[in-house]
Design a protein around this motif. Structure first.
Motif, PDB file in Angstrom:
ATOM      1  N   GLU A 295       5.832  -2.757  18.602  1.00 10.35           N
ATOM      2  CA  GLU A 295       6.045  -1.780  17.532  1.00 10.35           C
ATOM      3  C   GLU A 295       5.996  -2.402  16.132  1.00 10.35           C
ATOM      4  O   GLU A 295       6.946  -2.303  15.369  1.00 10.35           O
TER       5      GLU A 295
ATOM      6  N   ARG B 214       6.873  -0.116  12.976  1.00 11.24           N
ATOM      7  CA  ARG B 214       8.298   0.209  12.857  1.00 11.24           C
ATOM      8  C   ARG B 214       9.091  -0.985  12.358  1.00 11.24           C
ATOM      9  O   ARG B 214       9.963  -0.852  11.490  1.00 11.24           O
ATOM     10  N   ARG B 215       8.788  -2.165  12.872  1.00  9.06           N
ATOM     11  CA  ARG B 215       9.572  -3.336  12.492  1.00  9.06           C
ATOM     12  C   ARG B 215       9.269  -3.776  11.061  1.00  9.06           C
ATOM     13  O   ARG B 215      10.177  -4.175  10.316  1.00  9.06           O
TER      14      ARG B 215
ATOM     15  N   ALA C 204       8.299  -1.760   8.632  1.00  7.61           N
ATOM     16  CA  ALA C 204       8.873  -0.741   7.758  1.00  7.61           C
ATOM     17  C   ALA C 204      10.396  -0.835   7.710  1.00  7.61           C
ATOM     18  O   ALA C 204      11.011  -0.701   6.643  1.00  7.61           O
ATOM     19  N   THR C 205      11.010  -1.077   8.860  1.00  3.99           N
ATOM     20  CA  THR C 205      12.466  -1.196   8.910  1.00  3.99           C
ATOM     21  C   THR C 205      12.946  -2.399   8.114  1.00  3.99           C
ATOM     22  O   THR C 205      13.968  -2.328   7.417  1.00  3.99           O
TER      23      THR C 205
ATOM     24  N   GLU D 189       1.893   5.964   9.784  1.00  5.66           N
ATOM     25  CA  GLU D 189       2.955   5.530  10.697  1.00  5.66           C
ATOM     26  C   GLU D 189       4.007   4.713   9.947  1.00  5.66           C
ATOM     27  O   GLU D 189       5.216   4.900  10.144  1.00  5.66           O
ATOM     28  N   PHE D 190       3.572   3.824   9.073  1.00  5.85           N
ATOM     29  CA  PHE D 190       4.504   3.009   8.286  1.00  5.85           C
ATOM     30  C   PHE D 190       5.382   3.894   7.408  1.00  5.85           C
ATOM     31  O   PHE D 190       6.608   3.707   7.340  1.00  5.85           O
TER      32      PHE D 190
ATOM     33  N   ASP E 204       6.193   7.027   7.841  1.00  9.39           N
ATOM     34  CA  ASP E 204       7.129   7.750   8.695  1.00  9.39           C
ATOM     35  C   ASP E 204       8.284   6.850   9.123  1.00  9.39           C
ATOM     36  O   ASP E 204       9.458   7.254   9.101  1.00  9.39           O
ATOM     37  N   GLU E 205       7.963   5.628   9.525  1.00  5.61           N
ATOM     38  CA  GLU E 205       9.001   4.715  10.016  1.00  5.61           C
ATOM     39  C   GLU E 205       9.936   4.285   8.893  1.00  5.61           C
ATOM     40  O   GLU E 205      11.137   4.101   9.117  1.00  5.61           O
ATOM     41  N   TYR E 206       9.403   4.122   7.690  1.00  8.78           N
ATOM     42  CA  TYR E 206      10.278   3.752   6.575  1.00  8.78           C
ATOM     43  C   TYR E 206      11.269   4.866   6.283  1.00  8.78           C
ATOM     44  O   TYR E 206      12.469   4.615   6.075  1.00  8.78           O
TER      45      TYR E 206
ATOM     46  N   ARG F 160      12.393   7.040   8.327  1.00 11.38           N
ATOM     47  CA  ARG F 160      13.364   7.068   9.424  1.00 11.38           C
ATOM     48  C   ARG F 160      14.398   5.955   9.234  1.00 11.38           C
ATOM     49  O   ARG F 160      15.601   6.188   9.411  1.00 11.38           O
ATOM     50  N   ALA F 161      13.941   4.771   8.867  1.00  7.77           N
ATOM     51  CA  ALA F 161      14.852   3.639   8.703  1.00  7.77           C
ATOM     52  C   ALA F 161      15.787   3.826   7.514  1.00  7.77           C
ATOM     53  O   ALA F 161      16.947   3.391   7.551  1.00  7.77           O
TER      54      ALA F 161
END
Length: 273
Positions: A71, A74-75, A77-78, A215-216, A218-220, A222-223
């Protein structure tokens, strides 16, 4: 850049580069994040300026891979969300100007393009690329409009070169973030948009695709625990388009491809320009 070993056996990296007042603030951010437990190399000394050269020293963090095992979007961006959350406010720092050229959509030099960061060519005097020059002008107008909104006026401290080549991972855990000279002060949407457009670079020999950028983003969100309104999300797409257009302008000087007109059109639509 030099590697040295101290009398107490610590391995240290000594960096020398042209002095800029912004390096003091960059080092202050690096130190603050290291103290907060973020994966930053520990700063040991500097910047010390003499004869136009600034020198810093930091603990060497060896090893690691350029990508997590699973992932990656996700990682990446988080970790950026963690950076922004922990970093000192720009108002508490000294100057972070001038921003690195690839992030400097709001530069004050004549013409569309700021100075090239890695060559002496004047990008505004380069052979014309009408579609690309028009694109750069459109993006600057879009981001100028955003900068006049409450979200655009609210600056955060971020990393302006969030590419895979500047991060190291041990398995799925972040080991070290490098290139602290690229710290910037900008609206959060701009910091994240720049990163979303370039994050795979170094893991693969290219920038992010449109889908990887989405995707980045979206993940940011979310984080960070916040869903962005459309104008802020569009500003992120515009910021990413700026760095892509800037890199493409430089690539055209060597006859190399980077951003295609079709992809630029897709990103422009997503930016709300």
């Amino acid at each position: 850049m030099y590697g040295v070993r101290l009398a107490d056996a610590r391995a240290v990296v000594v960096k020398a580069r042209a002095h800029s007042p912004r390096l003091d603030a960059c080092t202050a951010v690096q130190r603050a994040l290291w103290q907060a437990g973020f994966p930053a190399p520990e700063p040991l000394a500097g910047p010390v300026a003499e004869d136009g050269v600034a020198v810093t020293a930091e603990v060497l963090v060896p090893g690691g891979a350029t990508a997590p095992l699973t992932e990656p979007a996700r990682r990446f961006a988080t970790l950026l969300a963690r950076f922004v959350a922990l970093a000192p406010s720009p108002s508490t720092l000294g100057t972070l100007t001038p921003a690195p050229p690839w992030t400097a959509w709001d530069h004050d030099v004549p013409g569309i393009w700021p100075a090239a960061d890695d060559r002496d060519d004047d990008l505004n005097a380069a052979p014309p690329t009408p579609w690309l020059d028009e694109l750069g002008a459109h993006v600057r107008v879009r981001l100028t409009r955003f900068a006049q909104t409450p979200a655009g006026r609210r600056l955060v401290t971020g990393h302006g070169d969030w590419e895979a080549q500047n991060l190291r991972w041990t398995g799925d855990d972040p080991l070290a973030v490098h290139d602290w000279d690229s710290v910037i002060a900008a609206p959060e949407a701009v910091v994240v948009g720049l990163a979303a457009a370039v994050w795979p670079c170094g893991m693969v020999p290219r920038a992010a695709t449109v889908d990887e950028t989405a995707e980045f983003l979206d993940e940011y969100q979310r984080a960070s625990g916040r869903v962005w309104p459309p104008d802020e999300l569009g500003a992120s797409w515009a910021a990413g388009l700026w760095v892509s257009a800037y890199n493409t302008k430089k690539a055209t000087l060597d006859g190399l491809p980077w951003l295609s007109q079709d992809e630029a059109a897709r990103r422009l639509t997503l930016s709300g320009t």
